[in-house]
Design a protein around this motif. Structure first.
Motif, short mmCIF file in Angstrom:
data_model
loop_
_atom_site.label_atom_id
_atom_site.label_comp_id
_atom_site.label_asym_id
_atom_site.label_seq_id
_atom_site.Cartn_x
_atom_site.Cartn_y
_atom_site.Cartn_z
N ALA A 139 68.30 8.86 91.79
CA ALA A 139 69.18 8.23 90.81
C ALA A 139 69.07 8.86 89.43
CB ALA A 139 68.86 6.74 90.72
N GLY A 140 68.15 9.82 89.27
CA GLY A 140 68.07 10.55 88.01
C GLY A 140 67.13 9.98 86.98
N LEU A 141 66.26 9.03 87.34
CA LEU A 141 65.30 8.50 86.38
C LEU A 141 64.29 9.57 86.01
CD1 LEU A 141 66.55 5.79 87.43
CD2 LEU A 141 64.30 4.77 86.99
N GLN A 142 63.74 9.47 84.78
CA GLN A 142 62.78 10.44 84.29
C GLN A 142 61.59 9.74 83.68
OE1 GLN A 142 64.70 13.02 81.46
NE2 GLN A 142 66.40 13.54 82.85
N ALA A 143 60.43 10.41 83.70
CA ALA A 143 59.25 9.90 83.00
C ALA A 143 59.59 9.74 81.53
CB ALA A 143 58.08 10.85 83.18
N GLY A 144 59.20 8.61 80.96
CA GLY A 144 59.50 8.32 79.56
C GLY A 144 60.67 7.38 79.38
N ASP A 145 61.50 7.19 80.42
CA ASP A 145 62.60 6.23 80.32
C ASP A 145 62.06 4.82 80.10
OD1 ASP A 145 64.46 8.21 80.75
OD2 ASP A 145 64.85 7.68 82.85
N ARG A 146 62.75 4.06 79.22
CA ARG A 146 62.45 2.63 79.05
C ARG A 146 63.41 1.83 79.93
NH1 ARG A 146 59.34 5.83 75.80
NH2 ARG A 146 58.33 4.63 74.14
N ILE A 147 62.86 0.88 80.70
CA ILE A 147 63.71 0.00 81.49
C ILE A 147 63.91 -1.28 80.69
CG2 ILE A 147 64.05 -1.18 83.69
CD1 ILE A 147 62.18 0.77 85.00
N LEU A 148 65.14 -1.55 80.28
CA LEU A 148 65.44 -2.71 79.45
C LEU A 148 65.83 -3.93 80.28
CD1 LEU A 148 67.57 -0.93 76.69
CD2 LEU A 148 65.07 -1.16 76.84
N THR A 152 69.82 -9.09 86.39
CA THR A 152 69.93 -10.11 85.33
C THR A 152 68.60 -10.38 84.63
OG1 THR A 152 69.54 -11.89 86.94
CG2 THR A 152 71.84 -11.25 86.51
N THR A 153 67.55 -9.67 85.02
CA THR A 153 66.23 -9.90 84.43
C THR A 153 66.01 -8.99 83.23
OG1 THR A 153 65.32 -10.49 86.61
CG2 THR A 153 63.74 -9.94 84.86
N SER A 154 65.88 -9.58 82.06
CA SER A 154 65.60 -8.80 80.86
C SER A 154 64.12 -8.44 80.81
CB SER A 154 65.97 -9.60 79.60
OG SER A 154 65.52 -8.90 78.44
N PHE A 155 63.84 -7.18 80.47
CA PHE A 155 62.46 -6.74 80.34
C PHE A 155 62.02 -6.70 78.87
CE2 PHE A 155 62.24 -4.05 84.52
CZ PHE A 155 62.32 -5.23 85.25
N LEU A 181 68.75 1.40 81.03
CA LEU A 181 67.69 2.31 80.60
C LEU A 181 67.94 2.78 79.17
CD1 LEU A 181 67.58 4.58 83.79
CD2 LEU A 181 66.06 2.66 83.29
N GLN A 182 66.83 3.13 78.51
CA GLN A 182 66.92 3.80 77.22
C GLN A 182 66.17 5.12 77.33
OE1 GLN A 182 65.63 1.59 73.77
NE2 GLN A 182 65.53 3.40 72.48
N ARG A 183 66.85 6.21 77.00
CA ARG A 183 66.25 7.54 77.01
C ARG A 183 66.49 8.14 75.62
NH1 ARG A 183 68.39 10.95 81.70
NH2 ARG A 183 67.09 9.45 82.85
N GLY A 184 65.41 8.20 74.83
CA GLY A 184 65.58 8.58 73.44
C GLY A 184 66.38 7.51 72.74
N LYS A 185 67.48 7.86 72.12
CA LYS A 185 68.33 6.87 71.45
C LYS A 185 69.49 6.41 72.32
CE LYS A 185 67.29 8.66 66.82
NZ LYS A 185 67.86 9.22 65.56
#
Length: 550
Positions: A139-148, A152-155, A181-185
């Motif tokens: 799915a293209g996830l990378q180390a350093g990604d933030r999962i927000l 429906t579950t907010s992290f 996800l958040q990657r950088g900005k």
């Protein structure tokens, strides 16, 4: 790293590594009492109580009929059963259905999830490593990604627990979870199709010296023999002539995994271990064929937290004079548990027999003084000096047993190694102990890795990153000391800091590199370079005098 059941926090992996680091000092050893020693040979379904009515049945009935307040009998049973089993021995346990599923999942080799390791040390869910070939990589996830968010579950809640995170990420195979996800900005969404995620029991495998394969196992699961075989095949072209098997802090697992791997190093018909109990007839486990590695020199590294199946493996190698055992006396867990499934899918793991090594030794240490004394045994070994001096090793059972070649060995409390290696106390002082207890080591390492991630990507190769970290080693330690002062309340002590410089430098570089999620063997590659126990084992293994026994 906990053998990272991937949708588990990445923190178990650094925690186990941190345990390796802080295992050098009194008061910092986590004693894992319910060390695993499970036979997968037989599973029983138990359909209610058997035989005549017991006092316990009568008491339950009286409570239901006459107690002044309404009572949840299921809840009462959940609280009562663990206490009853604790009166038998330290390893007979009750697990509710959810606990049993989680416990067996880590040994069975895989579960359905998205295939990441994550960390919450920065108060956000950060991807530390994407499992190669897993759903998240596709799915293209990378180390350093933030999962927000996951569906429906907010992290982004302060009260969010690791269990809630895992529940949101795991699920049935082929189901879809939508991640924000958040990657950088940049903030974006992506969908991940859950799939089978491997739960490795092998932490590291690499050529630690020319022609010497190093393998570290963290537990014994169904896939352990296959993982070992794969590691051997991966490095076979490099000319493997010797093997160093690291079982330190390996608390056990499935008996069959240990006997299957042991068979690779022995000859057809060799007795590996046997079980027997008052209601359990003797059962012998023998090598079914000549092992493919029976002539390869082998050294096994153990410590006081090596238990159960690890002790079975080490005991067989020692009794049959097949390998050199290096380290410290092992835990002493030689009881066999069988899982009895109850009607609600909860499980009673009941001790039914004892393990005996080929020479007839019982591995199990005494639990006659009760649970508390049993749990404090490792601490007592420290207080008596056993972890630092071979002369202080106690022999609770003075009965003599003999190896195949006639060497004297003893039972009754773990496996005593052939070559003793003391805990390394170099650089250990009150300041270092306070640093470890503060919990700042891992938090700083993760913060450093995360804040320098873009810089390390620009450096490119693993070798370049390692070279940079080594060059910055002392400055990293000084930065950590300031961080621990500000964030952990550990006042700087310049004299003590210099005394602990080498060990802090080693620990921090290994943790930082590992937390970048690049090389799964990274932590052990870097840490083992200055690990005196590993170096002593290598010295023995590569000695010209060392040959496998016939």
């Amino acid at each position: 790293m906990q053998t990272a059941p991937n949708e588990q926090p990445a923190s178990p992996r650094p925690e186990r590594k941190a345990h390796l680091l802080r295992g050098l000092t009194y008061g910092l050893v986590t004693i894992l009492v319910f060390l695993l020693g499970i036979s997968t040979a037989t599973y029983f379904g138990v359909g209610g109580r058997r035989g005549t009515s017991s006092k316990l049945d009568e008491i339950y009935s009286l409570i239901q009929q006459y107690y002044v307040d309404s009572t949840n009998m299921d809840s009462l049973s959940e609280e009562t059963l663990p206490f009853i089993l604790s009166q038998l021995d330290p390893h007979s346990v009750y697990l509710n259905a959810e606990e049993n599923k989680a416990s067996t999942e880590s040994l069975e080799g895989s579960f359905a999830g998205i295939g990441i390791q994550f960390n919450t040390l920065l108060d956000t869910v950060v991807v530390v490593r994407v499992i190669e070939g897993g759903p998240s990589e596709r799915a293209g996830l990378q180390a350093g990604d933030r999962i927000l968010r996951a569906d429906t579950t907010s992290f982004l809640r302060d009260s969010l627990t690791s269990e809630e995170i895992m529940k949101a990420l795991k699920g049935p195979e082929d189901t879809v979870v939508k991640l924000t996800l958040q990657r950088g900005k940049k903030v974006f969404t992506t969908s991940v199709v859950r799939g089978a995620v491997p739960v490795p029991t092998l932490d590291a495998s690499y050529m630690i010296r020319p022609h010497v394969l190093y393998v570290r196992l963290n537990k014994w699961g169904t896939q352990t023999p296959l993982e070992f075989q794969q590691a051997y095949a991966d490095h076979a072209s490099e000319g493997i002539e010797r093997i160093l098997l690291d079982l330190r802090d390996n608390g056990g697992g499935y008996l069959q995994a240990a006997t299957t791997l042991a068979s690779e190093f022995l000859s057809k018909g060799d007795l590996l271990v046997y079980n027997k109990g008052a209601h359990y007839p003797r059962e012998d486990f023998k090598c079914p064929r000549d092992g493919r590695l029976r002539n390869v020199p082998l050294t096994v590294l153990v410590n006081e937290n090596s238990a159960s199946s690890s002790e079975i493996f080490a005991g067989a190698m020692q009794d049959l004079d097949r390998a050199l055992i290096v380290g410290r006396r092992t835990f002493g867990k030689g009881l066999v548990q069988l899982p009895f499934e109850l009607r609600d899918h909860s499980v009673v793991r009941l001790t039914v027999a004892r393990y005996y090594t080929p020479s007839g030794r019982s591995i199990q240490k005494s639990y006659a003084k009760g649970y508390e004394a049993y749990a404090e045994d490792i601490e007592d070994r420290y207080l008596h000096g056993e972890l630092y001096s071979a002369d202080s090793i106690s022999r609770p059972d003075t009965t003599r047993y003999y190896t195949r070649l006639g060497r004297t060995v003893y039972g009754g409390g773990g496996i005593t190694p052939d070559i003793f290696t003391p805990r390394d106390s170099t650089g250990i002082n009150p300041y270092y102990i306070r640093l470890l207890r503060s919990g700042t080591l891992q938090r700083f390492a993760f913060s450093y890795a995360d804040s320098h991630r873009a810089q390390f990507l620009r450096l490119g190769s693993d070798a370049a990153v390692q070279e940079y970290l080594q060059a910055q080693g002392e400055q990293i330690v000084y930065a950590y000391a300031r961080y621990a002062d500000q964030k952990g309340g550990v006042a700087q002590r310049p004299g003590y800091l210099q005394e602990s410089m080498a060990i802090l430098r080693r620990d921090l570089i290994a943790l930082i590199y590992d937390l970048l999620g690049r090389d799964k063997d990274a932590f052990y590659r870097l840490h083992n370079e200055r690990d005196p126990e590993v170096l002593r084992a290598l010295e023995q293994l590569t000695s010209s005098a060392w040959r496998p026994h016939k």
